[in-house]
Scaffold this motif. Structure first.
Motif, PDB file in Angstrom:
ATOM      1  N   MET A   1      -3.469 -62.307  87.519  1.00 44.61           N
ATOM      2  CA  MET A   1      -4.226 -61.274  86.798  1.00 44.61           C
ATOM      3  C   MET A   1      -4.711 -60.213  87.781  1.00 44.61           C
TER       4      MET A   1
ATOM      5  N   VAL B   1      -7.375 -58.974  88.633  1.00 42.45           N
ATOM      6  CA  VAL B   1      -8.825 -59.099  88.795  1.00 42.45           C
ATOM      7  C   VAL B   1      -9.071 -59.871  90.083  1.00 42.45           C
TER       8      VAL B   1
ATOM      9  N   ASN C   1      -7.317 -63.613  90.962  1.00 39.53           N
ATOM     10  CA  ASN C   1      -5.896 -63.279  90.896  1.00 39.53           C
ATOM     11  C   ASN C   1      -5.001 -64.443  90.474  1.00 39.53           C
TER      12      ASN C   1
ATOM     13  N   ASN D   1     -15.941 -64.014  88.118  1.00 38.57           N
ATOM     14  CA  ASN D   1     -14.547 -63.829  88.495  1.00 38.57           C
ATOM     15  C   ASN D   1     -13.697 -63.696  87.234  1.00 38.57           C
ATOM     16  N   GLY D   2     -12.400 -63.483  87.408  1.00 36.98           N
ATOM     17  CA  GLY D   2     -11.523 -63.237  86.266  1.00 36.98           C
ATOM     18  C   GLY D   2     -11.491 -64.364  85.258  1.00 36.98           C
TER      19      GLY D   2
ATOM     20  N   TRP E   1     -13.902 -63.851  82.381  1.00 41.81           N
ATOM     21  CA  TRP E   1     -13.488 -62.915  81.333  1.00 41.81           C
ATOM     22  C   TRP E   1     -12.571 -63.577  80.313  1.00 41.81           C
TER      23      TRP E   1
ATOM     24  N   MET F   1      -6.789 -55.738  82.283  1.00 42.56           N
ATOM     25  CA  MET F   1      -8.106 -55.937  82.884  1.00 42.56           C
ATOM     26  C   MET F   1      -8.241 -55.314  84.266  1.00 42.56           C
ATOM     27  N   GLY F   2      -7.217 -54.602  84.733  1.00 45.25           N
ATOM     28  CA  GLY F   2      -7.239 -54.091  86.099  1.00 45.25           C
ATOM     29  C   GLY F   2      -8.310 -53.052  86.365  1.00 45.25           C
TER      30      GLY F   2
ATOM     31  N   GLY G   1     -11.514 -54.364  87.344  1.00 44.53           N
ATOM     32  CA  GLY G   1     -11.240 -55.737  87.767  1.00 44.53           C
ATOM     33  C   GLY G   1     -11.578 -56.037  89.208  1.00 44.53           C
TER      34      GLY G   1
ATOM     35  N   LEU H   1     -14.135 -56.972  91.300  1.00 44.41           N
ATOM     36  CA  LEU H   1     -15.480 -57.477  91.048  1.00 44.41           C
ATOM     37  C   LEU H   1     -16.325 -57.612  92.293  1.00 44.41           C
TER      38      LEU H   1
END
Length: 550
Positions: free
Chosen positions: A264, A266, A270, A295-296, A299, A318-319, A322, A324
């Motif tokens: 992902m 994020v 990742n 973290n991702g 979400w 979500m980039g 993303g 964070l």
């Protein structure tokens, strides 16, 4: 709408554009001028006044805000009452806020007079939390403009949706590699962090399954959790997942599932792997999920608990946003890198807010008892409970005003880091106690909370919410807590009102000054009625909870 200087003889029915201080009277901004107000202005010697005069078809600001808010309402949303052209939308339940961002943009593009501000899309919200605010900028909006904004708001259903969190059962598999002992504490951290996330979203954890870091044992553990009623399946690997065919993803497939997306945009997060076994979401967690920091994985988990289907397209979108945390060039492993804060804009300076706790009263309604010294079921005097709550906030210093039974009150507060201000004339009423407390404040405090000694349910975080809302430069110089629209205590005042408060006499506080300075006041809605509850009779004390949260 016609705006500008208006002759007094033509001002009846117009809206006052700026507050006016007249002899013995204040006319607040937004006042609709009637005969009495015009007479007072004329008596002051003014020949004209700056007003807004509504024309045919114009909609007053409060009515316009109310109408647009009504058009935006959706299931699980409530609205506040209109005031100064503003209506707030509030969540009625905990859940995930999903917004049609394009539609909100379209509403804001209708005309500069109409604005809607929202929380970020896919925000986690709690009950009573504000999710959006509608603000009408001028004193009135042309009817056709408002009509277009309402039509856009209602097009294809509400642009807001709150998806309540579901009480899902979550199964977690921890994988282990024999002979590697130093991973144990790290993996236990994964259990704790996952449980915290799940419980925050209204879910529960099934007993954790442990399995060798091999495809077969992990698949078998997933099967056991599924049979135990798991509605979400998670794998925390002893070794990070690096490919769709790695141990964790392969175990999901072996257990009868599929992998729908790997990776992902994020960071941290990742290396998340998303799949499903039948209708049950199944994920292999990135290593960062062992930490409680955002973290991702958060979400994705939030959307799952909200009942939303998460696809690969959703994840790849979500980039933006993303990143964070700050990513630095690290010549050292992260745990050895210097703990230097990333470069950033200077944070907003914290306001220095003090607290004045009024504890001088004679408790006439509870005589012969002194209500402030009545102990709760834990043996803590009411006044001590109040002080402990205030000390749990960011307010400093904390000044306690004593009067009746001074020695006993001070004894009840022994060893607490407070300043004592004794009001020799406390018998003259509340204003005497208030003046004694204010006189003891340091000269550099910017604001002060006026707390009552018989309100032990007002906890530190509530006081911090008031402090966070305090910003005199932005017009929030008086902060008042409310619950379901009812005004409560304590109130926070800017130092600019100190001189005026010191002129008050008798058995009254400063609350009556709010009417004169309504344009400087903001209300903060609270989640419960603690800000309305005082305990000044024996019967009231019977309603005090057995355990009072501090």
């Amino acid at each position: 709408m016609i705006f500008g200087p208006t002759p007094i003889d033509e001002a009846k029915g117009a809206v006052l554009a700026h507050s006016l201080r007249l002899t013995g009277k204040v006319l607040k901004k937004g006042t609709v001028l009637d005969d009495e107000a015009i007479a007072a202005i004329r008596e002051s010697g003014k020949r004209d006044v700056i007003t807004a005069r509504l024309q045919a078809g114009d909609v007053p600001e409060d009515e316009a805000a109310e109408r647009l808010a009504q058009a935006l309402l959706a299931t699980h949303l409530a609205k506040s009452r209109a005031a100064t052209g503003r209506v707030n939308l509030l969540a009625e339940t905990a859940g995930l806020l999903v917004i049609d961002a394009k539609r909100i943009d379209q509403i804001n593009a209708v005309d500069e007079s109409v604005t809607v501000a929202t929380l970020p899309n896919h925000s986690v919200v709690t009950a009573k939390e504000m999710v959006a605010t509608i603000k009408i900028i001028p004193f009135a909006v042309p009817g056709p403009v408002l009509g277009v904004a309402e039509a856009v708001a209602r097009r294809a259903g509400p642009p807001f949706a709150i998806h309540p969190f579901r009480a899902l059962k979550v199964g977690l598999v921890l994988t282990e590699i024999p002979g590697i002992k130093d991973k144990e504490s790290v993996m236990e951290g994964a259990v704790e962090a996952t449980a915290t996330r799940v419980e925050a979203l209204c879910g529960t954890m099934l007993p954790v399954e442990r399995a060798r870091h091999e495809e077969g044992p992990v698949a078998e553990a997933l099967g056991r959790l599924k049979r135990a009623g798991a509605e979400v399946l998670l794998i925390a690997g002893a070794s990070a997942v690096v490919d769709r065919r790695d141990v964790g993803p392969a175990a999901i497939v072996r257990a009868g599932g599929v992998i729908t997306h790997f990776g992902m945009p994020v960071d941290p997060g990742n290396l998340l792997c998303l799949g499903r076994i039948g209708d049950i979401p199944a994920m292999v967690l990135p290593g960062c999920a062992r930490s409680p920091k955002l973290n991702g994985f958060d979400w994705v988990l939030q959307r799952v608990f909200a009942g939303l289907t998460v696809t690969g397209d959703d994840i790849m979108a979500m980039g933006v946003g993303g990143l964070l945390k700050e990513i630095e060039v690290r010549p050292l492993p992260r745990e050895q890198a210097p703990r230097m804060p990333p470069p950033a804009l200077a944070p907003r300076r914290a306001r220095r807010v003090a607290a004045v706790v009024l504890a001088a009263g004679r408790s006439r309604r509870m005589a012969p008892l002194n209500k402030l010294l009545v102990a709760d079921t834990q043996g803590v005097a009411m006044v001590a409970r109040v002080i402990d709550n205030v000390l749990a906030s960011h307010a400093r210093p904390v000044v306690v005003v004593t009067g009746h039974e001074r020695d006993r009150v001070e004894e009840a507060l022994a060893n607490r880091p407070v300043l004592i201000a004794h009001a020799d004339d406390y018998a003259e009423g509340l204003s005497a106690s208030l003046k004694a407390g204010l006189a003891a404040l340091p000269t550099d405090v910017e604001g002060f909370l006026v707390c009552l000694g018989d309100m032990p349910l007002v906890a530190g975080p509530m006081l911090d919410r008031l402090i966070a809302a305090f910003d005199p430069e932005e017009g929030r110089a008086i902060v008042m807590p409310t619950f379901r629209g009812k005004q409560g205590n304590p109130m926070l005042w800017s130092r600019e009102f100190l001189a005026e408060i010191l002129t008050i006499t008798g058995d009254v506080g400063a609350r009556h000054l709010v009417g004169k300075h309504a344009d400087r006041m903001v209300e903060v809605e609270m989640a419960d009625d603690a800000v309305l509850r005082d305990f000044d009779t024996t019967d009231a004390l019977k309603g005090l909870p057995k355990t009072v949260k501090v």
